[in-house]
Design a protein around this motif. Structure first.
Motif: not given
Ligand SMILES: NC(=O)c1ccc[n+]([C@@H]2O[C@H](COP(=O)([O-])OP(=O)(O)OC[C@H]3O[C@@H](n4cnc5c(N)ncnc54)[C@H](O)[C@@H]3O)[C@@H](O)[C@H]2O)c1
Length: 676
Positions: A347-374
């Motif tokens: 796995d090479q997602t950016s888990l050194h930076n998990p809370w601001s976009g390094g790793y995206y949760p499953v079952d949620i769209s990319y756009e919705e994830s970005n909204r949640l981060i903000r």
């Protein structure tokens, strides 16, 4: 006409370098529309400290400019969290020119200028306006005044002077000797108690330290080629761990995630390693970009289609790389249901930076994830942790069926464990799965001395690079004939890499090449280059290496994660390396705090060495390269690593003046019978 233009441009370039900080205040310039701007940094200074940051910045300039510049720099600090001094960025094209094009009194200084400019070339650098080469924060200098002054010093330097750079700041040229390095670089060296991430934010904002990453602040970055070679070596050797001797990787699956900066090398490496690579990427733009660049063969965004395509590729034993646009957890789970056997998983997602976009949760769209981060960062965090637990469960189901899984230095196991995922070993201290250095790069490469040696043809001619490729291949082929069984495989891999290097088409910026080699390989290749320079076959060559190597880096969870005597939390090896290289002939040396794993987490160093065809260069390359590699092998051997013990004994047999302390191994029984 064009020659006249070039001549004029060249004259302007030289004049500009020699001038340093211009005598007339340059006009403020608009920010280039097409530039990739560095992220806004944390607003961490209080108002007194902001004043101090401005006082610090203004000391580079004459008093009569202070009024105007103070307001401008205050605005930069407010808008970007740092003072970059954009107005002073030179207008000439930033790129590695031929060494002959630099205004310099000594060739070594010209070689360093070439390497500095390469690290700031917009084709190479991530945020060139902010002097960042890679990793989001890997700086060459903190601001443009430091660049201008350093280049001026280099243009004035004679071969018995040394430039001392303190985190990008040129403290000055000091008298030294022709034997000394021309430049000594330190980046981010802190009093240990002041080395937390926020200390970097604060002291960098004050303009007194910088994050040099590994090869950014040491002028040794050569673009994506370095990552591709390293990833290829990792994937090939991982397959060797799981396949029977002689069994081919064709038709076998390597499943991983991430098609970003470094992770984007995985499908290319998988193709070179002759397997089926499935790489999940949630960001459709990132996946499409890698596809357009030719780094991944196929794009699929439908899971049924992916399963069918992979089964077809397995049956036909294809070599193919497939990007799945979607979440990696879905792939692990679905491949389990459909009984798709995965030979290698990582796995090479950016888990050194998990809370601001390094790793995206499953079952949620990319756009919705970005909204949640903000907008709902706490909800996002919960979703990430749920996903990590599911991710770990899915990996565990596959490994129970025989999949070999390794952590790729991206903190996957660390974050999965923090999220409560089932990734701990029975002893409750270690993880269930090894890291890529613990299992692969450490014992199979670093402990034998194999590491990312590299060179740059300072003439800027691609013909020179072709000639050096051929020289390096023939040197390695010769060495391989007499190599012991233990390193035959590594030698063969490196010969294959160098023979295919040109057709892999990975040169960006300077005419550079990376080639994993051990101490003997590095020394003999360098000597052969020096001979070819002496006979006029090629122009001068700059040698160097990534810091991610045998000896240069102490990093307990990465480069030195396979050190088990307790010393992996020390940094003596990296410090000895840089000091030792400096008096054995390096043209420049560097030592950094920080790197891929974070500020305060690693001490790493490197060198650059100009080969100019002289007898002096030959003497220096032999002395320095021998130490540069064997320092680390000696330490790894003292830590009881058997491969390193083998390698250092071999080196002592060939080098009578080398005498290394060897470890005696105590029998387990003796210790187990003690009551402690
Ligand atoms: N390649 C190497 O040699 C190497 C060595 C050591 C460590 N690493 C580590 O690897 C990580 C990746 O580095 P990078 O530069 O490629 O980072 P990056 O952020 O550029 O790329 C990571 C990619 O993963 C994608 N992603 C995130 N969550 C996902 C999910 N759940 N499913 C699918 N895709 C997802 C992101 O969209 C992103 O494009 C870093 O943590 C780095 O430190 C790499």
């Amino acid at each position: 006409m064009e020659t006249a233009m070039n001549f004029q441009e060249q004259a302007l370039f030289k004049e500009s370098i020699q001038q340093g900080i211009p005598s007339v205040l340059p006009q403020a310039k608009p920010y280039p529309a097409d530039a990739n701007r560095a992220p806004k940094r944390k607003d961490i200074l209080n108002s007194d400290e902001k004043q101090l940051a401005l006082r610090n910045a203004l000391r580079y300039f004459p008093k009569e400019w202070h009024q105007e510049l103070a307001a401008e720099f205050a605005q930069e600090l407010k808008d970007f969290g740092r003072i970059y001094m954009y107005r002073f960025k030179p207008s000439y094209h930033m790129k590695a020119r031929s060494i002959a094009d630099y205004p310099a009194k000594c060739q070594q200084a010209a070689a360093i200028m070439l390497m500095v400019e390469n690290n700031l070339d917009p084709a190479v650098a991530q945020h060139p306006q902010e002097l960042i080469t890679y990793g989001g924060n890997g700086a060459v200098f903190q601001n443009w005044a430091q660049y201008l002054l350093s280049m001026k010093y280099l243009s004035e330097m004679e071969s018995d002077q040394t430039l001392h750079l303190y985190s990008g700041h040129p403290m000055g040229l000091f008298p030294s000797s022709t034997e000394a390095p021309r430049v000594v670089v330190t980046n981010g060296m802190m009093i240990p108690n002041y080395s937390k991430p926020d200390d970097w934010e604060k002291f960098n904002a004050l303009g007194v330290t910088q994050y040099g990453q590994m090869t950014a602040g040491s002028f040794m970055y050569i673009g994506p080629q370095g990552i591709v070679h390293g990833t290829t070596i990792t994937v090939m050797n991982a397959f060797r761990k799981v396949l029977n001797k002689g069994e081919s990787s064709k038709g076998k699956i390597f499943l991983t995630a991430g098609l970003g900066g470094m992770s984007g090398a995985q499908p290319k490496a998988g193709n070179i390693a002759n397997c089926i690579t499935v790489c999940a990427e949630v960001n459709a733009n990132a996946a499409t970009k890698r596809h357009q660049q030719g780094w991944v063969d196929e794009l699929i965004d439908n899971m049924d289609e992916l399963v069918a395509r992979v089964k077809e590729a397995q049956a036909a034993e294809e070599v193919v790389s497939i990007a799945y646009i979607g979440n990696i957890v879905d792939v692990w789970e679905r491949f389990f249901e459909n009984e798709v056997f995965i030979h290698l998983g990582s796995d090479q997602t950016s888990l050194h930076n998990p809370w601001s976009g390094g790793y995206y949760p499953v079952d949620i769209s990319y756009e919705e994830s970005n909204r949640l981060i903000r907008e709902e960062p706490e909800v996002f965090k919960v979703k990430v942790q749920e996903t990590l637990r599911r991710h770990a469960d899915a990996v565990n189901k596959h490994t129970a069926r025989g999949t070999y899984f390794f952590d790729y230095g991206n903190a996957f196991l660390l974050e999965a464990s923090r999220a409560g995922g089932d990734v701990m070993a029975e002893n409750g201290i270690d993880f269930k799965y090894p890291s890529y250095v613990q299992d692969i790069l450490g014992p199979m490469c670093f402990d034998y001395g194999f590491g990312p040696f590299r060179w740059v043809c300072a003439s800027g001619k691609s013909e020179d690079l072709d000639k050096t490729d051929a020289i390096a291949a023939s040197v390695l082929e010769k060495i391989m004939q007499e190599s012991p069984e233990e390193i035959q495989q590594q030698m063969q891999d490196n010969i294959t890499w160098i023979k295919d290097a040109k057709q892999n088409n990975l040169v960006v910026g300077s005419q550079a090449r990376i080639l994993y080699a051990d101490a003997q390989g590095r020394m003999e290749i360098a000597k052969a280059f020096n001979d070819a320079i002496n006979s006029g076959e090629i122009g001068p060559v700059v040698l160097g290496r990534d810091h991610h190597d045998v000896s240069g880096t102490d990093s307990p969870y990465r480069e030195t994660s396979n050190i088990y005597d307790g010393s992996r939390f020390t940094a003596d090896m990296a410090i000895h390396n840089v000091i030792g290289d400096s008096f054995r002939g390096a043209t420049w040396v560097s030592i950094h705090n920080g790197g891929g794993v974070g500020w305060g987490e690693v001490t790493n160093g490197g060198f650059g060495m100009l080969l100019d065809g002289t007898a002096d260069a030959e003497r220096k390359l032999k002395s320095m390269l021998l130490f540069d590699v064997n320092n680390g092998i000696a330490r790894r051997s003292w830590a009881r690593n058997s491969e390193a013990n083998f390698a250092i004994k071999r080196e002592m047999a060939r080098t009578p003046k080398l005498k290394v302390t060897l470890a005696n191994l105590v029998d387990d029984d003796i210790l187990n019978n003690l009551s402690l």
